[in-house]
Design an enzyme around this catalytic site. Structure first.
Site, short mmCIF file in Angstrom:
data_model
loop_
_atom_site.label_atom_id
_atom_site.label_comp_id
_atom_site.label_asym_id
_atom_site.label_seq_id
_atom_site.Cartn_x
_atom_site.Cartn_y
_atom_site.Cartn_z
CB CYS A 1 -68.54 39.98 42.68
SG CYS A 1 -68.30 40.55 44.73
CD GLU B 1 -68.86 45.30 40.03
OE1 GLU B 1 -67.96 45.71 39.61
OE2 GLU B 1 -69.15 44.13 40.42
#
Length: 248
Positions: free
Chosen positions: A2, A113
């Site tokens: 992340c 992402e």
């Protein structure tokens, strides 16, 4: 991993949402950030026992993203400590002490992402991943206090407070985009996760349960998010993927 997320809720909204008792950074109000990147200042929810108090108090505090362990010689190591893997968080020297007693929640609206575009070696399509009901994400995190040996004891910058996001294997619905995702803490587990008196890492690990399948949704967004210089709500607006049909 992340490495970027969005956090646009105002402080007063977070104070209410997380039932915070103390604003531990009363002079700091962060602006809505749709491109939160490592080393930026972020909001974190934690519980600490004040001096001469009998119980822990839930706080909202501003800290820097990228954990600096207490044993670090300088804070530059933090840029490499933005994530802690669930599988090793209880054993890694950088995280195990914090995992035992300095756990926190990192509020987010969603995270980003990148997925490789088929047939394009260097091109990746960014996706914005967020709760289907547009509720707040409470990402599992750790925090740490680092003492700067170069500063005087009365220097307000003597102590640096930093944090990291715990990541886990991505659920099937999202795993085709990236194999990792932030670990979320559901509301009913917030109090126990934040409890600084819970020092049994085995028990703490059992609180880390993956989000229910289907709770999070994803859609492609502009490649503008690739640059930390770009910010604003347009970064989370749905876009047509550059190679439509090749992403799934």
């Amino acid at each position: 991993m992340c490495g970027r997320y969005a956090s646009a809720r105002k402080k007063h909204e977070l104070l209410e949402e997380f039932e915070v008792e103390q604003d531990a950074s009363p002079d700091e109000e962060l602006q809505p950030d749709y491109n939160v990147a490592p080393t930026k200042q972020v909001y974190a929810v934690l519980s600490r026992v004040p001096k001469e108090a009998e119980r822990a108090v839930r706080q909202l505090r501003v800290m820097r993203w990228g954990l600096v362990p207490v044993w670090a010689k300088d804070p530059s190591i933090g840029s490499r400590m933005i994530n802690a893997r669930l599988e090793t968080v209880a054993e890694k020297p950088a995280f195990k002490r914090a995992f035992a007693s300095r756990r926190c929640l990192l509020p987010a609206d969603g995270y980003f992402e990148w997925m490789p575009v088929e047939g394009e070696k260097r091109k990746k399509q960014p996706f914005y991943i967020h709760p289907e009901d547009d509720g707040v994400l409470a990402m599992a995190g750790l925090y740490e206090f680092w003492k700067d040996p170069t500063r005087a004891e009365d220097d307000p910058l003597k102590w640096l407070v930093t944090c990291t996001v715990i990541t886990t294997q991505a659920e099937d619905d999202l795993g085709h985009i990236h194999d990792r995702m932030p670990m979320m803490i559901e509301r009913e587990r917030w109090a126990e996760w934040l409890d600084p008196t819970l020092t049994d890492t085995g028990q703490a690990s059992r609180l880390l349960v993956p989000a229910d399948a289907g709770r999070l949704v994803a859609y492609p967004v502009s490649t503008d998010v690739n640059s930390v210089r770009n910010n604003g709500p347009h970064l989370i607006e749905p876009q047509e993927p550059e190679e439509e049909g090749a992403l799934f």
